[in-house]
Design a protein around this motif. Structure first.
Motif, PDB file in Angstrom:
ATOM      1  N   GLY A 347       0.813  -1.213   0.000  1.00  0.00           N
ATOM      2  CA  GLY A 347       0.000   0.000   0.000  1.00  0.00           C
ATOM      3  C   GLY A 347       0.840   1.253   0.000  1.00  0.00           C
ATOM      4  O   GLY A 347       0.525   2.235  -0.689  1.00  0.00           O
ATOM      5  N   LEU A 348       1.933   1.227   0.764  1.00  0.00           N
ATOM      6  CA  LEU A 348       2.839   2.366   0.798  1.00  0.00           C
ATOM      7  C   LEU A 348       3.458   2.609  -0.573  1.00  0.00           C
ATOM      8  O   LEU A 348       3.591   3.756  -1.023  1.00  0.00           O
ATOM      9  CB  LEU A 348       3.926   2.116   1.840  1.00  0.00           C
ATOM     10  N   ALA A 349       3.825   1.544  -1.259  1.00  0.00           N
ATOM     11  CA  ALA A 349       4.383   1.689  -2.610  1.00  0.00           C
ATOM     12  C   ALA A 349       3.354   2.290  -3.557  1.00  0.00           C
ATOM     13  O   ALA A 349       3.686   3.130  -4.414  1.00  0.00           O
ATOM     14  CB  ALA A 349       4.848   0.330  -3.129  1.00  0.00           C
ATOM     15  N   VAL A 350       2.085   1.898  -3.396  1.00  0.00           N
ATOM     16  CA  VAL A 350       1.022   2.419  -4.256  1.00  0.00           C
ATOM     17  C   VAL A 350       0.832   3.920  -4.026  1.00  0.00           C
ATOM     18  O   VAL A 350       0.775   4.708  -4.983  1.00  0.00           O
ATOM     19  CB  VAL A 350      -0.300   1.664  -4.019  1.00  0.00           C
ATOM     20  N   VAL A 351       0.734   4.355  -2.760  1.00  0.00           N
ATOM     21  CA  VAL A 351       0.473   5.779  -2.519  1.00  0.00           C
ATOM     22  C   VAL A 351       1.687   6.632  -2.866  1.00  0.00           C
ATOM     23  O   VAL A 351       1.531   7.787  -3.294  1.00  0.00           O
ATOM     24  CB  VAL A 351       0.011   6.034  -1.064  1.00  0.00           C
ATOM     25  N   ASN A 352       2.899   6.101  -2.731  1.00  0.00           N
ATOM     26  CA  ASN A 352       4.071   6.866  -3.163  1.00  0.00           C
ATOM     27  C   ASN A 352       4.099   7.023  -4.678  1.00  0.00           C
ATOM     28  O   ASN A 352       4.523   8.056  -5.202  1.00  0.00           O
ATOM     29  CB  ASN A 352       5.351   6.204  -2.670  1.00  0.00           C
ATOM     30  N   ALA A 353       3.657   5.988  -5.395  1.00  0.00           N
ATOM     31  CA  ALA A 353       3.583   6.084  -6.855  1.00  0.00           C
ATOM     32  C   ALA A 353       2.473   7.032  -7.280  1.00  0.00           C
ATOM     33  O   ALA A 353       2.607   7.771  -8.259  1.00  0.00           O
ATOM     34  CB  ALA A 353       3.353   4.701  -7.462  1.00  0.00           C
ATOM     35  N   TYR A 354       1.378   7.028  -6.530  1.00  0.00           N
ATOM     36  CA  TYR A 354       0.232   7.886  -6.857  1.00  0.00           C
ATOM     37  C   TYR A 354       0.544   9.361  -6.589  1.00  0.00           C
ATOM     38  O   TYR A 354       0.093  10.235  -7.322  1.00  0.00           O
ATOM     39  CB  TYR A 354      -0.979   7.438  -6.037  1.00  0.00           C
ATOM     40  N   ARG A 372       7.102   7.485   6.331  1.00  0.00           N
ATOM     41  CA  ARG A 372       7.757   6.792   5.214  1.00  0.00           C
ATOM     42  C   ARG A 372       7.168   7.183   3.858  1.00  0.00           C
ATOM     43  O   ARG A 372       7.606   6.684   2.822  1.00  0.00           O
ATOM     44  CB  ARG A 372       7.644   5.286   5.427  1.00  0.00           C
ATOM     45  N   VAL A 373       6.186   8.060   3.869  1.00  0.00           N
ATOM     46  CA  VAL A 373       5.615   8.547   2.609  1.00  0.00           C
ATOM     47  C   VAL A 373       6.560   9.582   2.014  1.00  0.00           C
ATOM     48  O   VAL A 373       6.960  10.528   2.691  1.00  0.00           O
ATOM     49  CB  VAL A 373       4.225   9.164   2.835  1.00  0.00           C
ATOM     50  N   THR A 374       6.922   9.401   0.765  1.00  0.00           N
ATOM     51  CA  THR A 374       7.873  10.306   0.113  1.00  0.00           C
ATOM     52  C   THR A 374       7.225  11.231  -0.904  1.00  0.00           C
ATOM     53  O   THR A 374       7.854  12.186  -1.352  1.00  0.00           O
ATOM     54  CB  THR A 374       8.967   9.493  -0.604  1.00  0.00           C
ATOM     55  N   SER A 375       5.986  10.966  -1.279  1.00  0.00           N
ATOM     56  CA  SER A 375       5.334  11.787  -2.307  1.00  0.00           C
ATOM     57  C   SER A 375       3.879  12.033  -1.930  1.00  0.00           C
ATOM     58  O   SER A 375       3.032  11.141  -2.054  1.00  0.00           O
ATOM     59  CB  SER A 375       5.410  11.106  -3.679  1.00  0.00           C
ATOM     60  N   ALA A 376       3.604  13.254  -1.487  1.00  0.00           N
ATOM     61  CA  ALA A 376       2.232  13.687  -1.188  1.00  0.00           C
ATOM     62  C   ALA A 376       2.259  15.190  -0.971  1.00  0.00           C
ATOM     63  O   ALA A 376       3.238  15.736  -0.466  1.00  0.00           O
ATOM     64  CB  ALA A 376       1.687  12.986   0.053  1.00  0.00           C
ATOM     65  N   GLY A 377       1.180  15.850  -1.367  1.00  0.00           N
ATOM     66  CA  GLY A 377       1.105  17.286  -1.129  1.00  0.00           C
ATOM     67  C   GLY A 377       0.969  17.595   0.344  1.00  0.00           C
ATOM     68  O   GLY A 377       1.649  18.460   0.890  1.00  0.00           O
ATOM     69  N   PRO A 401      -0.039  20.350  -4.840  1.00  0.00           N
ATOM     70  CA  PRO A 401       0.206  19.771  -6.174  1.00  0.00           C
ATOM     71  C   PRO A 401      -0.751  18.620  -6.478  1.00  0.00           C
ATOM     72  O   PRO A 401      -1.024  17.782  -5.622  1.00  0.00           O
ATOM     73  CB  PRO A 401       1.655  19.287  -6.086  1.00  0.00           C
ATOM     74  N   THR A 402      -1.252  18.601  -7.701  1.00  0.00           N
ATOM     75  CA  THR A 402      -2.215  17.585  -8.130  1.00  0.00           C
ATOM     76  C   THR A 402      -1.647  16.749  -9.276  1.00  0.00           C
ATOM     77  O   THR A 402      -0.574  17.028  -9.797  1.00  0.00           O
ATOM     78  CB  THR A 402      -3.523  18.249  -8.601  1.00  0.00           C
ATOM     79  N   GLY A 403      -2.396  15.724  -9.672  1.00  0.00           N
ATOM     80  CA  GLY A 403      -2.060  14.956 -10.862  1.00  0.00           C
ATOM     81  C   GLY A 403      -0.750  14.207 -10.793  1.00  0.00           C
ATOM     82  O   GLY A 403      -0.118  13.946 -11.818  1.00  0.00           O
ATOM     83  N   GLY A 404      -0.292  13.870  -9.587  1.00  0.00           N
ATOM     84  CA  GLY A 404       0.971  13.156  -9.448  1.00  0.00           C
ATOM     85  C   GLY A 404       2.184  14.051  -9.344  1.00  0.00           C
ATOM     86  O   GLY A 404       3.310  13.569  -9.144  1.00  0.00           O
ATOM     87  N   THR A 405       1.984  15.386  -9.446  1.00  0.00           N
ATOM     88  CA  THR A 405       3.130  16.295  -9.391  1.00  0.00           C
ATOM     89  C   THR A 405       3.708  16.424  -7.984  1.00  0.00           C
ATOM     90  O   THR A 405       4.784  17.007  -7.811  1.00  0.00           O
ATOM     91  CB  THR A 405       2.760  17.692  -9.922  1.00  0.00           C
ATOM     92  N   ALA A 406       3.025  15.864  -6.983  1.00  0.00           N
ATOM     93  CA  ALA A 406       3.601  15.853  -5.637  1.00  0.00           C
ATOM     94  C   ALA A 406       4.867  15.002  -5.580  1.00  0.00           C
ATOM     95  O   ALA A 406       5.589  15.033  -4.585  1.00  0.00           O
ATOM     96  CB  ALA A 406       2.578  15.340  -4.623  1.00  0.00           C
ATOM     97  N   ALA A 407       5.158  14.256  -6.630  1.00  0.00           N
ATOM     98  CA  ALA A 407       6.420  13.513  -6.701  1.00  0.00           C
ATOM     99  C   ALA A 407       7.615  14.466  -6.784  1.00  0.00           C
ATOM    100  O   ALA A 407       8.734  14.093  -6.422  1.00  0.00           O
ATOM    101  CB  ALA A 407       6.416  12.583  -7.908  1.00  0.00           C
ATOM    102  N   PHE A 408       7.364  15.714  -7.235  1.00  0.00           N
ATOM    103  CA  PHE A 408       8.485  16.654  -7.365  1.00  0.00           C
ATOM    104  C   PHE A 408       8.138  18.078  -6.949  1.00  0.00           C
ATOM    105  O   PHE A 408       9.016  18.946  -6.915  1.00  0.00           O
ATOM    106  CB  PHE A 408       8.997  16.675  -8.820  1.00  0.00           C
ATOM    107  N   ALA A 409       6.874  18.349  -6.637  1.00  0.00           N
ATOM    108  CA  ALA A 409       6.444  19.712  -6.332  1.00  0.00           C
ATOM    109  C   ALA A 409       5.912  19.807  -4.908  1.00  0.00           C
ATOM    110  O   ALA A 409       5.555  18.804  -4.289  1.00  0.00           O
ATOM    111  CB  ALA A 409       5.381  20.166  -7.333  1.00  0.00           C
ATOM    112  N   SER A 410       5.830  21.038  -4.410  1.00  0.00           N
ATOM    113  CA  SER A 410       5.356  21.296  -3.050  1.00  0.00           C
ATOM    114  C   SER A 410       4.101  22.148  -3.087  1.00  0.00           C
ATOM    115  O   SER A 410       3.793  22.802  -4.092  1.00  0.00           O
ATOM    116  CB  SER A 410       6.430  22.040  -2.248  1.00  0.00           C
ATOM    117  N   GLY A 411       3.405  22.170  -1.969  1.00  0.00           N
ATOM    118  CA  GLY A 411       2.246  23.030  -1.840  1.00  0.00           C
ATOM    119  C   GLY A 411       2.642  24.479  -1.679  1.00  0.00           C
ATOM    120  O   GLY A 411       3.815  24.826  -1.489  1.00  0.00           O
TER     121      GLY A 411
END
Length: 459
Positions: A347-354, A372-377, A401-411
């Motif tokens: 599940g953690l891998a799924v939400v980090n990918a999302y 341990r979450v690395t990608s979320a707004g 950030p929306t649309g998966g851009t939380a992988a590299f962007a911040s609020g």
């Protein structure tokens, strides 16, 4: 992005539930890479913004070339409102504040107070480093001179977005700001009075009844005074969410003006185990679904029992909610789903990918897992921290950030309204110490004049 149905060999079986309200994706027993997970997590098909691009390009061109006449004509065409002067009078701002429901005013003041506490603490300090005797490099932060803040006014009213944009800008020390929000027929061509009241509470005096791509163009290009319309000075940065026309205009003008992000439809992901209350999970999925038919609501869980309970709770809660049809469309869309996983590690891998805009963690040891979450707004931890808290009164910012851009962007935050300036100061001895290295690197890059600019100082 390929649809889930197009990649069953990677994603496993995908099936609609008996009710058809929200589909289910079963990833149990599958070992998927990050790329494969990104291909199968629920998300709307891209293309809505692309469909708007031709229209937006024409709007931008007209505003740049024609100024206020184009803005007023486009407002009449798109908003069905004829305005002589979109500048909101100071009296209208104060009247909106005077007539604001006292309960709503207290709620706005609470939201402002908490947001201010967090924003003031975010201001970074100047950092000066002595890299060698006589050699210093300093990083100092300067606020932007002028910013434009966009507050939506479509399917809902967003005074909270006034707070989320204005508070960090004020904390950063921005020199001047202008707020735009679409005109509303029922309010005589003014933005909704609650939006005006929020602006007045925060001391924003420059407000325009403008929306859509024409508003973004006006902020970016600036407008000369004409007729009843006074000059609108261009801004350095535009922030705030909007529809696909607003998002496309911001993307096309990036470079001419700074932007916070190209915002897409809102989204929530919830990582939950069998300890999570199904009613809470359903309510939180529904809270995002009511925003927009394209909003994404995703549950990632290792508990089939919770999944079944959430589906049942959704049906009951949906029947009782105000924006039922809008929410039903969002929940039934391909951007929403219940994702079954083997365990919380998967599940953690799924939400980090999302890389969700909003991520809730409702599990045993939620804080540890959230760490341990690395990608979320923004991450909302535990059963008493719903996304609605962050929308209004947590003190955090809800422009994310929306649309998966939380992988590299911040609020959005105070940092959004600051720019870092480097100051380099070496004395003669400090320069002489590294002169040989500079000359060697300059020669290696085939740029000998760079080295000569140092050598001439040492003769």
């Amino acid at each position: 992005m390929p649809s889930v149905e197009a990649a069953p060999e990677d994603a496993g079986e995908t099936e609609l539930t008996e009710t058809g309200l929200i589909r289910q994706i079963d990833l149990r027993g599958r070992e998927l890479s990050t790329a494969q997970l990104r291909a199968v997590v629920p998300r709307a098909e891209p293309g809505a913004a692309a469909d708007a691009e031709d229209t937006v390009r024409r709007v931008l061109s007209r505003v740049e070339q024609e100024g206020w006449p184009a803005v007023l004509e486009l407002t009449a065409a798109f908003d069905r409102i004829k305005l002589e002067n979109p500048r909101v009078p100071a009296a209208a701002l104060q009247e909106a504040l005077r007539t604001l429901d006292p309960t709503v005013r207290r709620a706005l003041e609470t939201s402002i107070e908490r947001a201010q506490k967090v924003a003031r603490a975010q201001r970074p300090d100047t950092v000066s480093v002595e890299v060698a005797p006589g050699a210093t490099v300093t990083l100092r932060w300067e606020p932007l001179l002028r910013v434009g803040l966009y507050v939506p006014g479509g399917l809902a009213v967003y005074p909270s977005s006034v707070i989320m944009n204005v508070v960090p800008a004020l904390a950063a020390g921005v020199g001047s700001m202008v707020l735009v929000s679409p005109p509303q027929k029922e309010w005589g061509g003014l933005p909704h009075p609650t939006i005006l009241a929020a602006a007045a509470l925060l001391g924003v005096e420059e407000v325009y009844s403008l929306g859509g791509a024409q508003a973004i163009a006006a902020l970016a290009y600036g407008l000369e005074a004409e007729g009843e319309c006074q000059a609108l000075e261009p801004v350095d940065l535009i922030t705030g969410p909007g529809n696909r026309f607003v998002a496309t205009a911001k993307r096309l003008l990036r470079g001419r003006v700074g932007i916070d992000a190209e915002a897409g439809p809102t989204e929530i992901a919830i990582l939950a185990d069998d300890q999570a209350p199904a009613a809470y999970v359903a309510a939180d999925l529904l809270s995002q679904a009511e925003h927009d038919p394209l909003a994404g609501s995703v549950l990632v869980t290792s508990s089939p029992e919770l999944a079944a309970g959430v589906r049942q709770a959704l049906e009951g809660q949906l029947a009782a909610t105000k924006n039922a049809e809008r929410a039903r469309q969002a929940l039934a869309g391909q951007q929403s789903a219940i994702v079954l996983v083997d365990d919380l590690e998967q599940g953690l891998a799924v939400v980090n990918a999302y890389a969700a805009e909003h991520l809730e963690v409702m599990t045993d040891d939620a804080a540890i897992l959230a760490g341990r979450v690395t990608s979320a707004g923004a991450i909302f931890i535990g059963p008493s921290s719903p996304v609605s808290l962050g929308d209004y009164c947590a003190g955090s910012n809800h422009v994310l950030p929306t649309g998966g851009t939380a992988a590299f962007a911040s609020g959005l935050g105070v940092h959004t309204f600051l720019k870092a300036i480097q100051e380099i100061q070496y004395d003669e001895a400090a320069l002489a110490e590294v002169a040989g290295s500079i000359i060697a690197l300059a020669d290696a890059e085939g740029l000998p004049a760079h080295g000569e600019a140092v050598a001439v100082r040492l003769q």
